[in-house]
Design a protein around this motif. Structure first.
Motif, PDB file in Angstrom:
ATOM      1  N   ALA A   1       0.829  -1.203   0.000  1.00 49.10           N
ATOM      2  CA  ALA A   1       0.000   0.000   0.000  1.00 49.10           C
ATOM      3  C   ALA A   1       0.864   1.253   0.000  1.00 49.10           C
ATOM      4  O   ALA A   1       0.580   2.220  -0.705  1.00 49.10           O
ATOM      5  CB  ALA A   1      -0.917  -0.004   1.227  1.00 49.10           C
ATOM      6  N   THR A   2       1.943   1.232   0.789  1.00 45.22           N
ATOM      7  CA  THR A   2       2.846   2.380   0.843  1.00 45.22           C
ATOM      8  C   THR A   2       3.495   2.614  -0.504  1.00 45.22           C
ATOM      9  O   THR A   2       3.569   3.738  -0.998  1.00 45.22           O
ATOM     10  CB  THR A   2       3.926   2.160   1.922  1.00 45.22           C
ATOM     11  N   THR A   3       3.957   1.514  -1.122  1.00 46.18           N
ATOM     12  CA  THR A   3       4.603   1.638  -2.429  1.00 46.18           C
ATOM     13  C   THR A   3       3.637   2.179  -3.461  1.00 46.18           C
ATOM     14  O   THR A   3       3.963   3.060  -4.245  1.00 46.18           O
ATOM     15  CB  THR A   3       5.125   0.254  -2.887  1.00 46.18           C
ATOM     16  N   THR A   4       2.395   1.657  -3.445  1.00 50.29           N
ATOM     17  CA  THR A   4       1.398   2.110  -4.408  1.00 50.29           C
ATOM     18  C   THR A   4       1.102   3.583  -4.221  1.00 50.29           C
ATOM     19  O   THR A   4       0.996   4.340  -5.183  1.00 50.29           O
ATOM     20  CB  THR A   4       0.102   1.290  -4.251  1.00 50.29           C
ATOM     21  N   ALA A   5       0.948   3.994  -2.948  1.00 52.42           N
ATOM     22  CA  ALA A   5       0.657   5.400  -2.675  1.00 52.42           C
ATOM     23  C   ALA A   5       1.769   6.296  -3.192  1.00 52.42           C
ATOM     24  O   ALA A   5       1.525   7.356  -3.766  1.00 52.42           O
ATOM     25  CB  ALA A   5       0.460   5.611  -1.171  1.00 52.42           C
ATOM     26  N   LYS A   6       3.037   5.850  -3.005  1.00 51.21           N
ATOM     27  CA  LYS A   6       4.157   6.646  -3.480  1.00 51.21           C
ATOM     28  C   LYS A   6       4.159   6.709  -4.998  1.00 51.21           C
ATOM     29  O   LYS A   6       4.452   7.734  -5.596  1.00 51.21           O
ATOM     30  CB  LYS A   6       5.473   6.045  -2.974  1.00 51.21           C
ATOM     31  N   ASP A   7       3.841   5.563  -5.638  1.00 49.74           N
ATOM     32  CA  ASP A   7       3.839   5.521  -7.094  1.00 49.74           C
ATOM     33  C   ASP A   7       2.759   6.441  -7.665  1.00 49.74           C
ATOM     34  O   ASP A   7       2.944   7.061  -8.698  1.00 49.74           O
ATOM     35  CB  ASP A   7       3.599   4.081  -7.579  1.00 49.74           C
ATOM     36  N   ARG A   8       1.625   6.505  -6.978  1.00 50.09           N
ATOM     37  CA  ARG A   8       0.512   7.285  -7.513  1.00 50.09           C
ATOM     38  C   ARG A   8       0.720   8.779  -7.340  1.00 50.09           C
ATOM     39  O   ARG A   8       0.301   9.565  -8.158  1.00 50.09           O
ATOM     40  CB  ARG A   8      -0.795   6.861  -6.819  1.00 50.09           C
ATOM     41  N   GLY A   9       1.319   9.191  -6.256  1.00 48.79           N
ATOM     42  CA  GLY A   9       1.535  10.608  -6.025  1.00 48.79           C
ATOM     43  C   GLY A   9       0.259  11.300  -5.573  1.00 48.79           C
ATOM     44  O   GLY A   9      -0.793  10.677  -5.404  1.00 48.79           O
ATOM     45  N   PRO A  10       0.313  12.623  -5.396  1.00 44.68           N
ATOM     46  CA  PRO A  10      -0.834  13.373  -4.892  1.00 44.68           C
ATOM     47  C   PRO A  10      -1.940  13.487  -5.939  1.00 44.68           C
ATOM     48  O   PRO A  10      -1.675  13.466  -7.143  1.00 44.68           O
ATOM     49  CB  PRO A  10      -0.238  14.741  -4.580  1.00 44.68           C
ATOM     50  N   LYS A  11      -3.171  13.624  -5.451  1.00 48.95           N
ATOM     51  CA  LYS A  11      -4.272  13.867  -6.378  1.00 48.95           C
ATOM     52  C   LYS A  11      -4.090  15.234  -7.030  1.00 48.95           C
ATOM     53  O   LYS A  11      -3.707  16.198  -6.366  1.00 48.95           O
ATOM     54  CB  LYS A  11      -5.608  13.843  -5.627  1.00 48.95           C
ATOM     55  N   PRO A  12      -4.376  15.340  -8.312  1.00 55.31           N
ATOM     56  CA  PRO A  12      -4.233  16.643  -8.965  1.00 55.31           C
ATOM     57  C   PRO A  12      -5.349  17.594  -8.548  1.00 55.31           C
ATOM     58  O   PRO A  12      -6.443  17.172  -8.171  1.00 55.31           O
ATOM     59  CB  PRO A  12      -4.345  16.302 -10.455  1.00 55.31           C
ATOM     60  N   THR A  13      -5.059  18.874  -8.626  1.00 56.18           N
ATOM     61  CA  THR A  13      -6.104  19.892  -8.503  1.00 56.18           C
ATOM     62  C   THR A  13      -6.835  19.965  -9.835  1.00 56.18           C
ATOM     63  O   THR A  13      -6.206  19.973 -10.895  1.00 56.18           O
ATOM     64  CB  THR A  13      -5.490  21.267  -8.178  1.00 56.18           C
ATOM     65  N   ILE A  14      -8.142  20.022  -9.791  1.00 54.23           N
ATOM     66  CA  ILE A  14      -8.937  20.078 -11.013  1.00 54.23           C
ATOM     67  C   ILE A  14      -9.444  21.509 -11.201  1.00 54.23           C
ATOM     68  O   ILE A  14     -10.121  22.058 -10.333  1.00 54.23           O
ATOM     69  CB  ILE A  14     -10.102  19.080 -10.966  1.00 54.23           C
ATOM     70  N   VAL A  15      -9.065  22.113 -12.323  1.00 60.20           N
ATOM     71  CA  VAL A  15      -9.416  23.497 -12.625  1.00 60.20           C
ATOM     72  C   VAL A  15     -10.432  23.498 -13.763  1.00 60.20           C
ATOM     73  O   VAL A  15     -10.156  22.987 -14.854  1.00 60.20           O
ATOM     74  CB  VAL A  15      -8.163  24.313 -13.018  1.00 60.20           C
ATOM     75  N   LEU A  16     -11.604  24.065 -13.496  1.00 64.51           N
ATOM     76  CA  LEU A  16     -12.709  24.067 -14.450  1.00 64.51           C
ATOM     77  C   LEU A  16     -12.889  25.474 -15.029  1.00 64.51           C
ATOM     78  O   LEU A  16     -12.973  26.454 -14.277  1.00 64.51           O
ATOM     79  CB  LEU A  16     -14.003  23.625 -13.756  1.00 64.51           C
ATOM     80  N   VAL A  17     -12.970  25.559 -16.349  1.00 63.15           N
ATOM     81  CA  VAL A  17     -13.071  26.857 -17.025  1.00 63.15           C
ATOM     82  C   VAL A  17     -14.364  26.901 -17.835  1.00 63.15           C
ATOM     83  O   VAL A  17     -14.571  26.074 -18.733  1.00 63.15           O
ATOM     84  CB  VAL A  17     -11.854  27.087 -17.941  1.00 63.15           C
ATOM     85  N   HIS A  18     -15.214  27.867 -17.519  1.00 66.12           N
ATOM     86  CA  HIS A  18     -16.495  27.988 -18.231  1.00 66.12           C
ATOM     87  C   HIS A  18     -16.302  28.716 -19.556  1.00 66.12           C
ATOM     88  O   HIS A  18     -15.242  29.300 -19.838  1.00 66.12           O
ATOM     89  CB  HIS A  18     -17.523  28.717 -17.365  1.00 66.12           C
ATOM     90  N   GLY A  19     -17.339  28.697 -20.367  1.00 67.74           N
ATOM     91  CA  GLY A  19     -17.290  29.345 -21.664  1.00 67.74           C
ATOM     92  C   GLY A  19     -18.138  30.591 -21.724  1.00 67.74           C
ATOM     93  O   GLY A  19     -18.507  31.178 -20.694  1.00 67.74           O
ATOM     94  N   ALA A  20     -18.461  31.017 -22.943  1.00 67.44           N
ATOM     95  CA  ALA A  20     -19.267  32.214 -23.152  1.00 67.44           C
ATOM     96  C   ALA A  20     -20.714  31.964 -22.738  1.00 67.44           C
ATOM     97  O   ALA A  20     -21.198  30.827 -22.768  1.00 67.44           O
ATOM     98  CB  ALA A  20     -19.214  32.623 -24.626  1.00 67.44           C
ATOM     99  N   TRP A  21     -21.368  33.046 -22.347  1.00 68.10           N
ATOM    100  CA  TRP A  21     -22.785  33.033 -21.970  1.00 68.10           C
ATOM    101  C   TRP A  21     -23.077  32.132 -20.772  1.00 68.10           C
ATOM    102  O   TRP A  21     -24.172  31.604 -20.605  1.00 68.10           O
ATOM    103  CB  TRP A  21     -23.659  32.644 -23.170  1.00 68.10           C
ATOM    104  N   ALA A  22     -22.041  31.940 -19.943  1.00 66.37           N
ATOM    105  CA  ALA A  22     -22.179  31.108 -18.742  1.00 66.37           C
ATOM    106  C   ALA A  22     -21.281  31.703 -17.661  1.00 66.37           C
ATOM    107  O   ALA A  22     -20.594  32.704 -17.866  1.00 66.37           O
ATOM    108  CB  ALA A  22     -21.776  29.664 -19.042  1.00 66.37           C
ATOM    109  N   ASP A  23     -21.288  31.088 -16.498  1.00 68.43           N
ATOM    110  CA  ASP A  23     -20.337  31.452 -15.450  1.00 68.43           C
ATOM    111  C   ASP A  23     -19.917  30.181 -14.726  1.00 68.43           C
ATOM    112  O   ASP A  23     -20.331  29.073 -15.102  1.00 68.43           O
ATOM    113  CB  ASP A  23     -20.913  32.502 -14.492  1.00 68.43           C
ATOM    114  N   ALA A  24     -19.107  30.322 -13.676  1.00 68.37           N
ATOM    115  CA  ALA A  24     -18.546  29.149 -13.006  1.00 68.37           C
ATOM    116  C   ALA A  24     -19.605  28.270 -12.362  1.00 68.37           C
ATOM    117  O   ALA A  24     -19.382  27.076 -12.160  1.00 68.37           O
ATOM    118  CB  ALA A  24     -17.522  29.595 -11.962  1.00 68.37           C
ATOM    119  N   SER A  25     -20.775  28.834 -12.045  1.00 63.40           N
ATOM    120  CA  SER A  25     -21.826  28.035 -11.405  1.00 63.40           C
ATOM    121  C   SER A  25     -22.352  26.941 -12.321  1.00 63.40           C
ATOM    122  O   SER A  25     -22.972  25.982 -11.853  1.00 63.40           O
ATOM    123  CB  SER A  25     -22.980  28.923 -10.942  1.00 63.40           C
ATOM    124  N   SER A  26     -22.109  27.060 -13.630  1.00 67.86           N
ATOM    125  CA  SER A  26     -22.546  26.000 -14.549  1.00 67.86           C
ATOM    126  C   SER A  26     -21.837  24.690 -14.264  1.00 67.86           C
ATOM    127  O   SER A  26     -22.309  23.619 -14.650  1.00 67.86           O
ATOM    128  CB  SER A  26     -22.318  26.422 -16.003  1.00 67.86           C
TER     129      SER A  26
END
Length: 291
Positions: free
Chosen positions: A36-61
């Protein structure tokens, strides 16, 4: 004496059996912890997910997708997209990405695809790009050019039929903030059928009321060097999209070598099919961890 000897031998046998039992329990547990330790090291941290909206919308979409990703333990951010122009918007996103440490999965909806394609270039932290009913431009392509590449887009008619143009402070001559008209007008099907087909009527009305405008000049600004040439990409293609026809989405996604998921949805699959969109983002996030 015989009785005592038999009892002593019996005790020794029981002690040996206990020792073997303990060893049998402890050793696999130790191996599991190590694995489990080895697997965790191999996987690394979870990425931050950045969401970008488009035209005629906002981030709440993105809210239906955000709640699912947060439930799965991801850090999710959805910064506002200025909608001023490809280079301006991409630079704004670049500056935001510079504040995030560690791996990033960058996701764009619609015009947000233009922005992430330019903002992610030369950023080693961006490990995956996800396009949701989005533009996936090659160098030099524009929004207007892509819209007109194949028939079927509801935003290629005479602008006066589907856009409400409003001058904004400091705008260059001839540039305007463009809002989608709500009511149908000639060939234009109206906000609900063009932009928000598949969204419940009451919700479509809310989206129309709160839409953010798109600078007309942004539609003719050419895209720069595409990040998808060096960063793995995924694409969600709405087969009932009336803004970017699915045939054009597929052509762009195939050109980018993206992992493609088709979904029976209109342009706002992030609202109408958030589970599918979330699953694709999770696929990209898992791949990002392995990279």
């Amino acid at each position: 004496m015989r009785f005592r000897g038999r009892r002593l031998r019996k005790s020794r046998v029981l002690a040996a059996a206990c020792a073997l039992a303990v060893a049998g329990v402890v050793m696999p547990a130790t191996q599991v912890v190590a694995q489990a330790t080895t697997t965790a090291k191999d996987r690394g941290p979870k990425p931050t997910i950045v969401l970008v909206h488009g035209a005629w919308a906002d981030a709440s979409s993105w809210n239906p997708v955000i709640s699912r990703l947060q439930h799965d333990g991801y850090t999710v951010v959805a910064p506002p997209n200025p909608l001023r122009g490809v280079d301006y918007d991409a630079q704004s996103l670049k500056n935001y990405l510079a504040s995030i440490q560690g791996p990033v999965v960058l996701v764009g909806h619609s015009y947000g695809g233009m922005v992430i394609t330019n903002a992610a270039a030369s950023n080693p932290n961006v490990k995956a790009l996800v396009y949701d009913d989005a533009y996936i431009p090659a160098q030099g392509e524009t929004v207007f050019q892509i819209n007109a590449a194949r028939p079927g887009s509801c935003v290629t008619a005479d602008p006066s039929t589907f856009l409400n143009l409003v001058q904004y402070p400091g705008s260059p001559e001839g540039d305007f903030d463009a809002y989608l008209k709500v009511a149908p007008n000639g060939a234009y099907e109206g906000f609900a059928d063009c932009f928000a087909n598949g969204v419940p009527s009451a919700q479509a009305q809310l989206l129309a009321a709160g839409q953010r405008p798109f600078a007309v000049s942004a539609g003719s600004e050419p895209s720069g060097t595409p990040a998808w040439k060096t960063i793995p990409s995924w694409a969600v293609v709405g087969t009932a999209d009336h803004v970017i026809p699915s045939a054009e989405q597929l052509a762009m996604a195939n050109r980018a070598g993206a992992h493609i998921t088709k979904v029976n949805a209109g342009h706002l699959s992030l609202i109408t099919r958030p589970g599918v969109v979330t699953d694709v983002i999770l696929d990209a996030a898992r791949a990002a961890v392995r990279s």
